[in-house]
Structures are given as structure tokens and as C-alpha cells.
Motif scaffolding. Structure first.
Motif: not given
Ligand code: ATP
Ligand code: MG
Length: 416
Positions: A126-149
């Protein structure tokens, strides 16, 4: 003698396939470093509780797919089936709670005892990413965007669609679970054996069932999105709005759940229909409850993991490692003299291979087969005159030339 086999679902990676895997991982590392995610490496095996606790005793990973063993100290260990638990454990052990947010990327082998098929292995990467410590929904958008790119960088985004859903917070999830149990109780006699078991242990997982009767029953099941409380609903709308702004297309899929106990709010999958039933190439979600399950304080987290094998099946690119220059001697007595020439050429940046044995015509045949651009030949005459014979394999032309001059000729030709 009988050939020694590899274990079922565990494959060798020959250069061609490995090349594609590396391409996938390189793209992942590249894109995630641009998003300021730092690479982390965590152990391939851990005390089994690292996975057992968060994944829950009713998850497939823990009940059916685990590789658990005792070591010589009688400690119960587990080959890692996924990366998130280990990354969060590492984050907690390193005391990084004081220093959030933290953004990590990782890759490496995972182990699950599954029924092997194309795109489904027992040892896979697997290749994976984790964004830890941000409960704001911006972080959800960020990781989805990273996956998309990431998928965009691999040139396969056109063949992939994004599905998202929300499980809401703990309250919403509880309310929904109750409604789902109520609904499914009426179909107890028809549910598959697995689903019936899950009805008492982990009802949300039933939504994931591949059984056709289960799926029919589920068509009219309550929709998780109808059970989100205001806070959860607003949060989900924020995520969708972020994706709209980024022009990332998505489809809301009410049956998409991450089966593991620690997930909440956003769940998403990038799916292709090019790989048969193993179509999910990247999957993730929010896991705010995980840290606490691992004995830490509550820390929010969101991330995803992509299956490297599945993505490698989709990427193009042939592995080429043919030599720029093949070195050969007329007779084996001159083989030693090829060694300093090889080192010089390698230090000049060329790819070089020596062919040690066989007569000259065999050596040339081999040089042809491996697609060498040039051959450097040493024979009696060349040694006596302190030159090399340089053959351009593409043109078939030959010349006696000083080595340094020869290097210039080779460089000039290869540059064109
Ligand atoms: P699936 O529904 O295909 O079993 P999953 O929900 O178990 O997937 P995750 O735990 O979310 O998978 O893992 C993330 C990704 O890792 C998957 O989307 C898939 O691409 C890949 N993956 C999971 N299990 C395997 C496996 N046994 N072999 C190859 N790749 C896998
Ligand atoms: Mg699975």
C-alpha cells in the motif's frame, strides 16, 4: 527435484512488474511531498493489539485475514494488515500530540490471509497518507485532493471515479446503526450467514456485503445520510463543497462504509471498472476515534491507502535497462583490461555491461539481443596500439579510436 514454490498469494516481482510498482510509489511520494506530507517508515510487524484493538474483534482483518504468530519470547505478534494503526501508534509514541498537525506518507508490504485473485494478494503493498490532528473538514478535502492528484499524476484519473459518503459522528452513527438493525431484523431468515453474524457484531459492515441476496435486501435499507445530525450534515456538505470548488467529480454512495470501528464522518473510495471485482484502488476516511483506542488522547485523523498492485496493473510503461555500451575482448586473456574501461565509462555516466565468455560472434549476438547501443572491443591490435575498437550497433560502423575520443563520440551519438 520439485521446484520450490512461493506461498499462495505471495508473488515475486520481476524487473518489469517492479518497475511499475516503483512508478506508482514514486508518484505517491512525489505528490504527497508537494502537499508537505513527510515519509515515515513503521515496523512490518507489531504486537497484535496494535491492530486487534482498533480494528475490532469482528473485522475480517482480525478474525479471518490475520497473520498472527508467537515469537520465542511468547509475545503475540501480527504482520501488519494496514498502515494507519501503526502510523498513529508511532505518532503517539513519539509524543507528537504536542506538535499537531502532522502529515505522513508511507508505503510498504501489508499481509492479509485472503483468497488470492487478480489484484488481491496475501502480501501486497500500500501507499498511504495520514493527516493527523485536524478535525476540520478542510483536512478531509485535502487528503481527497491529494489522492486525486496522485491518480492524475499516474495518468489514470480518467478511468477512475470517486465515491464518498458520511457516517457522521458517534451519535449519528449510533442512531443509524439502530435503524439498520431494526430494518434488517425483518430479513433475518434471508440474510447470508456472514451478514447474520454481523447483525449482532458490526451491522454497518453488512452494507459492504457482496452477497446478491443481501444486496437486494439492502436496496430499501435506511440511508445513513438521513440519520446525520445537524453538525454531521453540515460537515459533509462542507466536504462536498470543497470538492466542487476543486472540480473533483464525485458520487455520493450511501452503501459506502469503512467497516472498521474507528471510522467516522467522511468515507471515500476511488474506483475503476478496469480491474473486475477488485476495483477499489484507493480508499480512506476519517478516524477520529483511533488514537484513543490505541491508548492515547483523542486526536483527529484522516487518510487513505492505495493498493500498489492494483494501480500497477493500470499504469503504462515498459522497463528498459539496456546497456549504452557492451565491452568484450577478442580472447579471455584481455578480459582484465576491460575492467578499468568499465569503471571509467560508468563514472562518465554510461550504463555498461561486460560480456565475458563465448566467441566473438556469440558475444555480438548477445550484445544485439540486449539492445546495446555501442560495443567496445579489445583485441591484439587494439591492445598493442592502446586504442579501442568502437562499434556503433545502430549504424554498424566501426573505428579504432582512443578511449577518451571514443567517449566523446558515444556521448554525442546518445544525446541525439
Ligand atoms: P477490498 O474491499 O478490496 O477487500 P479493503 O476495504 O479490504 O478492500 P482497505 O483496507 O481499505 O481495503 O485497503 C486499501 C486499499 O488497499 C484497497 O482499496 C486496495 O486497493 C488495497 N488492498 C486491500 N487488500 C488488498 C489485497 N489483499 N491485495 C491487494 N490489494 C489490496
Ligand atoms: Mg478486504
Amino acid at each position: 527435484m520439485e521446484k520450490l514454490r512461493t506461498v499462495r498469494g505471495v508473488h515475486d516481482l520481476l524487473p518489469d512488474a517492479l518497475h511499475k510498482h516503483k512508478k506508482v510509489i514514486k508518484a505517491g511520494l512525489n505528490v504527497s511531498s508537494k502537499y508537505c506530507y513527510s515519509e515515515i517508515e513503521i515496523p512490518i510487524f507489531e504486537f497484535s493489539e496494535v491492530f486487534k484493538k482498533p480494528l475490532g474483534n469482528s473485522s475480517d482483518i482480525v478474525t479471518k485475514e490475520n497473520y498472527i504468530f508467537k515469537d520465542r519470547s511468547d509475545d503475540e505478534l501480527m504482520l501488519r494488515p494496514e498502515g494507519t494503526s501503526g502510523v498513529v501508534r508511532a505518532f503517539l509514541n513519539a509524543g507528537l500530540v504536542q506538535d499537531i498537525p502532522q502529515r505522513f506518507s508511507y508505503f510498504g508490504p501489508m499481509f492479509r490471509y485472503e483468497r488470492p485473485q487478480k489484484g488481491r494478494l496475501r502480501q501486497f503493498k500500500q501507499f498511504g497518507v495520514e493527516c493527523i490532528g485536524i478535525s476540520n473538514s478542510m483536512a478531509d478535502i485535502e487528503v481527497i485532493s491529494l489522492g486525486y492528484e496522485f491518480l492524475n499524476k499516474l495518468n489514470i484519473i480518467d478511468k477512475i471515479s470517486l465515491k464518498i459518503n458520511s457516517l457522521g459522528d458517534a451519535d449519528s452513527r449510533l442512531n443509524y446503526t439502530k435503524a439498520l438493525i431494526d430494518y434488517l431484523n425483518d430479513y433475518k431468515s434471508q440474510l447470508s450467514k456472514d451478514s447474520l453474524k454481523r447483525l449482532s457484531e458490526n451491522p454497518l459492515r453488512i452494507l459492504d456485503s457482496k452477497n446478491s441476496v443481501d444486496q437486494k435486501i439492502l436496496i430499501n435499507a435506511p440511508n445513513v445520510l438521513d440519520y446525520l445530525n445537524e453538525r454531521s450534515k453540515e460537515r459533509f456538505e462542507n466536504v462536498c463543497e470543497g470538492l466542487d470548488i476543486l472540480k473533483i467529480k464525485y458520487e455520493i454512495d450511501k452503501s459506502l462504509v469503512r467497516g472498521l470501528d474507528y471510522y467516522c464522518h467522511t468515507a471515500f473510495e476511488f474506483i475503476t471498472d478496469e480491474l473486475g471485482s477488485q476495483g477499489t484502488v484507493l480508499a480512506g476516511g476519517r478516524y477520529d476515534g483511533l488514537s484513543k483506542m490505541l491508548g492515547g488522547v483523542e486526536v483527529a485523523g484522516v487518510g487513505w491507502a492505495a493498493g500498489v498492485e492494483r494501480l500497477a496493473l493500470m499504469v503504462q510503461g515498459e522497463y528498459i535497462n539496456s546497456p549504452d555500451i557492451v565491452l568484450m575482448a577478442q580472447t579471455e586473456v584481455y578480459n582484465h583490461l576491460l575492467l578499468p574501461i568499465m569503471n571509467k565509462l560508468i563514472n562518465e555516466g554510461f550504463r555498461v555491461e561486460i560480456i565475458y565468455t563465448g566467441n566473438i560472434s556469440k558475444k555480438f549476438k548477445r550484445a544485439n539481443k540486449i539492445n546495446a547501443s555501442f560495443v567496445v572491443l579489445l583485441g591484439e591490435e587494439e591492445v598493442a596500439k592502446k586504442v579501442i575498437k568502437l562499434r556503433n550497433m545502430m549504424l554498424g560502423s566501426e573505428q579504432l579510436i582512443d578511449l577518451n575520443q571514443g567517449i566523446k563520440v558515444i556521448r554525442k551519438t546518445l544525446q541525439n
